[in-house]
Design an enzyme around this catalytic site. Structure first.
Site, PDB file in Angstrom:
ATOM      1  N   SER A 126       0.855  -1.186   0.000  1.00  0.00           N
ATOM      2  CA  SER A 126       0.000   0.000   0.000  1.00  0.00           C
ATOM      3  C   SER A 126       0.889   1.232   0.000  1.00  0.00           C
ATOM      4  O   SER A 126       2.113   1.135   0.057  1.00  0.00           O
ATOM      5  CB  SER A 126      -0.887  -0.001   1.249  1.00  0.00           C
ATOM      6  OG  SER A 126      -0.097   0.307   2.374  1.00  0.00           O
ATOM      7  N   LYS A 127       0.248   2.375  -0.009  1.00  0.00           N
ATOM      8  CA  LYS A 127       0.964   3.651   0.012  1.00  0.00           C
ATOM      9  C   LYS A 127       1.924   3.739   1.189  1.00  0.00           C
ATOM     10  O   LYS A 127       2.983   4.340   1.113  1.00  0.00           O
ATOM     11  CB  LYS A 127      -0.049   4.801   0.138  1.00  0.00           C
ATOM     12  CG  LYS A 127      -0.727   5.108  -1.185  1.00  0.00           C
ATOM     13  CD  LYS A 127      -0.502   6.562  -1.571  1.00  0.00           C
ATOM     14  CE  LYS A 127      -0.802   6.782  -3.041  1.00  0.00           C
ATOM     15  NZ  LYS A 127      -2.140   7.231  -3.282  1.00  0.00           N
TER      16      LYS A 127
END
Ligand code: GLU
Ligand code: ZN
Length: 504
Positions: free
Chosen positions: A257-258
């Site tokens: 994810s980010k």
């Protein structure tokens, strides 16, 4: 073996391409190039509500940035087009209607309220969600006669008739045979009420129509494989070879994810990652040459890219590793190429592009070695152009004073340390010494200042640290004496005076 290797990248234009997308694109591209095959881009824009024109542009831009050239696709055309699914609707309805006629699919007029109730009841019984086959045995005919359905909405959907029992055994080249219980696979929608196909139908119809030989895609699509497999069987299409690429995880082994720094491809570009480094790094997310080799040039990648060396265990995305690759690729550039990359990077980024070319040519070799991302360079070399400004406390940060560094980092205010007069004195002695030098050469500067250091009883780290700030305004810079040489005698002396004045 199919006659020609044809791979495809089939993104949905609903968001900016991220690492997982582009890894799929790269693997499909490499496999095509390795085999002198075709690489096709197909835009899967069947979700009208989520369509995003910027995302579509970004998909093509990201491929072009990385140099993943397309043999067929929305930008380049081709004989199997159009390459937007929204322009191929007839093909899908034709296939779906054929399946209805063959008794392999059926119209469903269930309202969303009804489906909602079914779902609720399933939840209450702790059953897996899925269509309850309400319309499966109603005969609405090949064209769908909704008037026969009580309380129906006019626009029905077409569902695929999954076998009710047994297993669907599908084949993936990395995982081998995989079996799914048919009971757990419901009669999924193939054509939505807006007349658009769902991913499952459109993907199968197009991979067949475009004569795709190998489907390389992310692991997250493996769950769709039994459905695709059933559609292939029902339509009597020859199947491509399926290659589901290993999942990409963050360094903490959770889904990427980010948080792990896995941003959109363009965020990397904007930070000054080189396409070449990016490709090398991405290629190793699930593929390896020999478990050891890390730096692999593009021609070598193409030469050696086979499916046999795609792994099945998760790939770990590590931004530090990516930075390491980028640093290596930057270091391996010729000075001229480095300058060229920097200049074009500055043109696309907001950095003022006013650097004099003689300064740039002189300083670039000094920073190239230590640069990991192109966006670091400007701050390190901008002292050569224009004036510099910095708070007096920075001199102590430069000398390695932890309190000063912390205050600067946190943006808090602290008093100038008590030894300010002493530091001022070091700087003025240095200034006098440098003023007397006959030649403005790095070695002469260093030698004379070493003498200053021993006379004053200070340390190189302190004096040179303070001078670095005085000359460049920053605590990180290219090597000090070469920097002073490039900046020139007059300006360097003037900057030391500027620092002294700050301590008055
Ligand atoms: N449109 C799907 C995606 O967004 C394609 C999956 C596939 O490659 O079949 O990734
Ligand atoms: Zn129904």
């Amino acid at each position: 073996m199919p006659s020609k290797i044809r791979t495809r990248y089939a993104p949905s234009p609903t968001g900016i391409p991220h690492i997982g997308n582009i890894r799929s694109a790269l693997f499909a591209w490499l496999y095509a190039r390795h085999n002198n095959g075709d690489f096709i881009v197909r835009i899967e824009d069947t979700d009208q509500a989520r369509y995003d024109a910027d995302a579509e542009r970004a998909i093509i831009d990201s491929l072009n940035w990385l140099g993943l050239n397309q043999d067929e696709g929305p930008d380049v055309g081709g004989q199997y087009g159009p390459y937007h699914q929204s322009k191929r609707l007839d093909l899908y309805s034709e296939a779906a209607i054929q399946l209805v006629k063959d008794g392999r699919a059926y119209y469903c007029y269930c309202s969303s309220e009804r489906l909602g109730e079914v779902r609720k009841a399933q939840q209450a019984r702790k059953e897996p969600p899925g269509y309850d086959n309400h319309c499966r045995d109603m005969d609405f005919g090949a064209n769908g006669d909704f008037t026969q359905f009580e309380g129906s909405t006019k626009n029905g959907v077409i569902r695929f008739k999954m076998p009710l029992e047994g297993v669907t055994t599908a084949h993936d080249i990395i995982r081998g045979e995989i079996a799914w219980e048919n009971q757990l696979l419901d009669d999924f929608v193939m054509v939505k009420s807006d007349g658009f196909p769902t991913y499952h139908l459109a993907s199968v119809v197009d991979d067949h129509a475009m004569e795709i030989s190998h489907v390389l895609r992310g692991d997250e699509w493996l769950a769709s494989l039994p459905r695709h497999w059933q559609i292939y069987n029902a339509l009597e299409y020859e199947k491509p070879i399926f290659v589901h690429l290993p999942i990409i995880l963050g360094t903490d082994k959770s889904k990427l994810s980010k948080r792990h720094g896995a941003a959109s491809v363009f965020e990397y570009k904007d930070q000054g990652f080189l396409a070449e480094a990016m490709i090398n790094f991405l290629a190793l997310l699930g593929w390896s040459l020999d478990d050891r080799t890390e730096l692999i040039s593009l021609p070598e990648l193409i030469e050696s890219f086979t499916i046999e060396r795609i792994g099945s265990s998760p790939a770990i995305f590590n931004v530090d590793k990516l930075e390491w690759f980028n640093g290596m690729y930057i270091r391996n550039l010729s000075n001229g190429d480095f300058i060229e990359k920097l200049s074009s990077f500055w043109q696309t980024d907001q950095t003022p592009n006013s650097f004099s070319s003689s300064h740039l040519e002189a300083i670039a070799p000094l920073v190239q070695e230590r640069t990991k991302k192109l966006n670091e360079v400007w701050n390190q070399i901008s002292f050569l152009e224009g004036d510099i400004e910095y708070p007096p406390i920075r001199l102590w940060s430069g000398m390695g004073d932890k309190k000063a560094q912390r205050a600067e980092r946190d943006g808090t205010h602290i008093e100038i340390p008590e030894n300010a007069p002493e530091v001022r004195n070091w700087l003025s002695v240095s200034l006098n010494t440098l003023e007397q030098l006959n030649e403005w050469e790095d070695e002469a500067m260093e030698e004379s200042l070493q003498i200053v250091i021993s006379n004053l009883g200070t340390k190189p780290r302190q004096l040179f640290g303070a001078l670095r700030v005085a000359i460049t305004g920053g605590v990180v810079s290219p090597p000090l004496f070469p920097s002073m040489k490039i900046l020139g005698r007059e300006k360097s002396l003037q900057r030391i005076s500027q620092a002294i004045a700050l301590l008055d």
